[in-house]
Design a protein around this motif. Structure first.
Motif, PDB file in Angstrom:
ATOM      1  N   UNK A  58       0.860  -1.199   0.000  1.00 24.18           N
ATOM      2  CA  UNK A  58       0.000   0.000   0.000  1.00 24.18           C
ATOM      3  C   UNK A  58       0.889   1.239   0.000  1.00 24.18           C
ATOM      4  N   UNK A  59       0.726   2.059  -1.004  1.00 27.80           N
ATOM      5  CA  UNK A  59       1.522   3.277  -1.128  1.00 27.80           C
ATOM      6  C   UNK A  59       0.609   4.490  -1.114  1.00 27.80           C
ATOM      7  N   UNK A  60       0.881   5.349  -0.124  1.00 35.26           N
ATOM      8  CA  UNK A  60       0.091   6.586  -0.033  1.00 35.26           C
ATOM      9  C   UNK A  60       0.335   7.422  -1.291  1.00 35.26           C
ATOM     10  N   UNK A  61      -0.754   7.985  -1.842  1.00 33.46           N
ATOM     11  CA  UNK A  61      -0.577   8.728  -3.104  1.00 33.46           C
ATOM     12  C   UNK A  61      -1.606   9.852  -3.252  1.00 33.46           C
ATOM     13  N   UNK A  62      -1.165  10.893  -3.969  1.00 35.31           N
ATOM     14  CA  UNK A  62      -2.126  11.881  -4.455  1.00 35.31           C
ATOM     15  C   UNK A  62      -2.731  11.248  -5.712  1.00 35.31           C
ATOM     16  N   UNK A  63      -4.040  11.058  -5.709  1.00 32.27           N
ATOM     17  CA  UNK A  63      -4.690  10.506  -6.901  1.00 32.27           C
ATOM     18  C   UNK A  63      -5.231  11.693  -7.703  1.00 32.27           C
ATOM     19  N   UNK A  64      -4.776  11.786  -8.948  1.00 30.70           N
ATOM     20  CA  UNK A  64      -5.200  12.877  -9.824  1.00 30.70           C
ATOM     21  C   UNK A  64      -6.073  12.291 -10.939  1.00 30.70           C
ATOM     22  N   UNK A  65      -7.253  12.881 -11.105  1.00 25.64           N
ATOM     23  CA  UNK A  65      -8.128  12.489 -12.207  1.00 25.64           C
ATOM     24  C   UNK A  65      -7.946  13.464 -13.364  1.00 25.64           C
ATOM     25  N   UNK A  66      -7.449  12.954 -14.511  1.00 28.31           N
ATOM     26  CA  UNK A  66      -7.125  13.828 -15.652  1.00 28.31           C
ATOM     27  C   UNK A  66      -8.150  13.678 -16.769  1.00 28.31           C
ATOM     28  N   UNK A  67      -8.570  14.778 -17.381  1.00 34.42           N
ATOM     29  CA  UNK A  67      -9.457  14.667 -18.545  1.00 34.42           C
ATOM     30  C   UNK A  67      -8.657  14.155 -19.753  1.00 34.42           C
ATOM     31  N   UNK A  68      -9.347  13.574 -20.754  1.00 35.91           N
ATOM     32  CA  UNK A  68      -8.612  13.111 -21.942  1.00 35.91           C
ATOM     33  C   UNK A  68      -7.918  14.301 -22.605  1.00 35.91           C
ATOM     34  N   UNK A  69      -6.741  14.096 -23.109  1.00 35.66           N
ATOM     35  CA  UNK A  69      -5.960  15.158 -23.776  1.00 35.66           C
ATOM     36  C   UNK A  69      -5.719  16.366 -22.878  1.00 35.66           C
ATOM     37  N   UNK A  70      -5.520  16.115 -21.586  1.00 37.57           N
ATOM     38  CA  UNK A  70      -5.265  17.221 -20.655  1.00 37.57           C
ATOM     39  C   UNK A  70      -4.005  17.968 -21.068  1.00 37.57           C
TER      40      UNK A  70
ATOM     41  N   UNK B 239      -6.100   6.426 -20.064  1.00 38.52           N
ATOM     42  CA  UNK B 239      -7.473   6.248 -20.578  1.00 38.52           C
ATOM     43  C   UNK B 239      -8.289   5.601 -19.469  1.00 38.52           C
ATOM     44  N   UNK B 240      -9.545   5.373 -19.723  1.00 36.82           N
ATOM     45  CA  UNK B 240     -10.385   4.732 -18.712  1.00 36.82           C
ATOM     46  C   UNK B 240      -9.827   3.352 -18.377  1.00 36.82           C
TER      47      UNK B 240
END
Lengths: 370, 305
Positions: A105-117, A133-134
């Motif tokens: 288990x690795x603590x992480x900032x999870x970033x949700x990126x839009x396509x072609x960000x 991608x999804x």
């Protein structure tokens, strides 16, 4: 009298090594700790620094990312885009969570990126995709290596399985890393497709990020807009606030060890030359001359200790990253100034006891053979 | 008082300048007490003494007689409980404590039994340091120290640490250190105690020449009987008081200092009394004079065997 101090110090090599070595190790403790925290500060803002955004827009009152939660209506993006001077806007989703890879288990900032960000993605990709991608995730290469996984393997993020589609570099710190998934997956898992966490804004070429940020705050309600440096500074401040007590305790420990070592060595060095100081006093040296000698001895020792401590720290800073850890040591100017001042205080304090001893020396003792 | 300088083929050279700083040291009814009440101890009691420029005074006495206390007071290291110590116009015993270091630095040269050189400094630096304390700039202090040490036969030893020097060389470095600020008075505490006989004699002759050729006063505290040979006066200190005074004269043949009362031979010639260390010297003197004086007008008085 500086010559006397210098010669006294260098005549007894073993005592010099103990004295300088002791101070060096004590100062190393302070310098290395500062360097670790400076490194962590730098790493912790790495995402912000390399995001490519000129302005960060968040929920009103939210001024950083670490241990913060920001929710903006998705419609705010178009309002920000309409502000004069804004070239582009990239909405991202963000949460602190864990990347589970092979039971690790690795603590992480999870970033949700839009396509072609255009902004906000990984800034150095060593393998695979740049934008997930999804069903895909881009994770830190170091984390992947530590967990023994690679491209095509599965990791669990926000309770869902993702395929590792890319490996990024420079995205891990001592305490966490950054993992990227698609904005759509993120929104689906969070169950709130109508909101975003932050808007990353690029200003038009030649434009002023400060002015654009001010305009956004003036024209778009319930948001906070900060330039990238201001946003990063807020992030560092949070980290610093969280670690100040630890740093203070370790600095105090280093300071006390350094002072104890110096006080003992300067005291014994003076004690062993008590008779010689008595001779100098009998010959006509004033107390001031002798005080300066003792103080110079302490200062020279501390200066050498500082140099050696700094050399050790630089060596550590060079070696540690080679050891495969996410630790990065950064020696800042402020830290050097602080440790220099601490060194001066150590020298001054360690000279007090010997100076008191010299002040009480009776010059007539030279004729009594003492 | 006779002040002829002993001659010796092996005598050490000394700096060829006269002290610009001659002075008379006057001690008047000086007493020093330590402690108070039942534990009070009188180390020196109503001692008076005048040391003229160019004079060598030897103070002898048993251990605990007050010699060290007296020497410390003469050197402005210790203040007397009563009485005054004057160096020309300055009353040392009344000076504020903070003025004494300067007096010690410029008016007195100290020579110690154990040499007391700073072990971490070279011979040259030991001497230059004292010049620097008196205000000489680094280069000038080193130049002055080097000149003095060269004159004292230490040219090849300038950059040696004290541990690499012989006892005689260490004492010569100490003498150079004592002279470097051109003091009026040299105070020596057992200057020959740690030296062998030959070197001890060299140092004694050196001290005498410093007094006589440079017109500095020299006060020596010593148990060494041989130092009587170079002293103009010998004082005996016992229970803190001078008990006996012996007047010295110089043998006109060999240059040795001899106690007048204990001279091996005496000779009266034209109203002047000559004192000899041995009958051989007297005979030599007599033979020389016989060639010059017609008729034997000499009255010989043979001393104790």
């Amino acid at each position: 009298m500086i010559l006397v101090a210098f010669r006294n110090l260098f005549q007894n090599k073993i005592r010099l090594v103990i004295s300088v070595g002791g101070v060096a190790l004590a100062l190393l403790l302070i310098l290395a700790l500062d360097a670790v925290f400076s490194g962590v500060e730098q790493q912790v803002t790495a995402y912000i620094d390399y995001s490519g955004a000129d302005v960060f827009v968040s929920q009103e009152g939210v001024r950083n990312m670490h241990m913060a939660s920001s929710a903006l209506s998705a419609s705010v993006a178009s309002k920000v885009k309409a502000v004069s001077g804004v070239a582009s806007v990239t909405p991202i989703l963000y949460v602190t969570n864990v990347v589970v890879a092979d039971e690790e288990r690795n603590l992480a900032y999870i970033i949700g990126l839009p396509p072609n960000a255009a902004m906000g993605g990984p800034w150095r990709v060593v393998a695979g995709e740049r934008i997930p991608s999804d069903g895909e995730a881009i994770i830190d290469a170091g984390v992947a290596e530590k967990s023994g996984i690679g491209l095509g393997d599965e990791v669990k993020i926000l309770g869902e399985e993702f395929t590792v589609a890319g490996l990024s570099d420079g995205t891990a710190t001592l305490i966490n890393s950054v993992a990227f998934i698609s904005k759509r997956d993120f929104a689906k898992l969070r169950g709130d497709p109508g909101t975003v966490s932050y808007l990353l804004v690029k200003v038009e070429p030649g434009g002023s990020p400060e002015r654009v940020a001010a305009r956004i705050e003036a024209q778009v309600s319930e948001v906070t807009a900060q330039t990238r440096p201001a946003f990063a500074a807020q992030e560092r401040r949070v980290i610093k606030d969280m670690s100040t007590d630890v740093i203070a305790i370790m600095n105090l420990t280093g300071f006390l060890i350094g002072m104890a070592v110096m006080a003992l060595t300067v005291y014994t060095a003076t004690l062993s030359r008590r008779a010689e100081y008595g001779v100098l006093k009998a010959l006509g040296a004033r107390n001031g001359h002798l005080y300066r000698t003792v103080l110079a001895q302490a200062l020279i020792s501390v200066a050498l200790g500082f140099g050696l401590g700094l050399a050790f720290t630089l060596l550590l800073a060079a070696i540690v990253p080679q050891l495969g850890t996410n630790l990065s040591l950064l020696i800042s100017g402020a830290s050097l100034v602080k440790v220099s001042l601490v060194s001066l205080v150590i020298a001054a304090f360690s000279a007090i006891l010997p100076i008191r001893q010299i002040a009480g020396l009776d010059p007539a003792m030279v004729f009594r053979g003492k | 008082m006779e002040s002829q300088i002993p001659r010796s083929k092996s005598q050490l050279p000394i700096p060829d300048y006269q002290s610009s700083n001659s002075a008379t040291l006057k001690v008047d009814r000086v007493t020093k007490r330590y402690g108070s009440g039942a534990t009070e101890v009188t180390a020196v009691q109503e001692v008076s003494l005048t040391v003229a420029a160019g004079e060598i005074v030897l103070i002898r006495g048993p251990s605990g007689s007050g010699k060290t206390t007296l020497l410390s007071m003469l050197g402005a290291l210790l203040k007397p409980t009563e009485g005054t110590i004057r160096l020309d116009g300055t009353t040392l015993s009344e000076l504020a404590e903070n003025r004494l270091p300067d007096i010690r630095l410029r008016q007195f040269g100290f020579i110690f039994q154990d040499f007391n050189l700073l072990s971490a400094l070279t011979a040259l630096e030991n001497v230059a340091l004292v010049a620097a304390l008196a205000g000489a700039k680094g280069k000038e202090a080193r130049k002055r120290a080097a000149g003095l040490m060269t004159d004292l036969g230490l040219k090849e030893r300038l950059n040696f640490l004290p541990e690499k020097l012989s006892g005689g060389e260490k004492q010569r470095v100490a003498i150079a250190r004592a002279l470097v600020n051109d003091p009026a008075i040299i105070l020596a505490d057992e200057p020959t105690a740690n030296l062998d006989s030959k070197i001890g004699h060299e140092i004694m002759r050196l001290l005498r020449r410093i007094a006589k050729e440079q017109n500095r006063s020299v006060v020596i505290v010593s148990h060494d009987q041989r130092i009587k040979d170079i002293a103009d006066r010998v004082l005996w200190l016992e229970d803190g008081q001078f008990k006996e005074m012996v007047t010295m004269a110089t043998d006109p043949v060999c240059g040795m200092a001899v106690e007048r009362e204990k001279a091996a031979a005496q000779l009266e010639l034209d109203g002047v009394t000559y004192y000899f260390c041995s009958r051989g010297c007297r005979a030599e003197f007599e033979a020389e004079r016989r060639g010059q004086v017609v008729g034997d007008r000499l009255t010989l008085q043979v001393g104790r065997p």
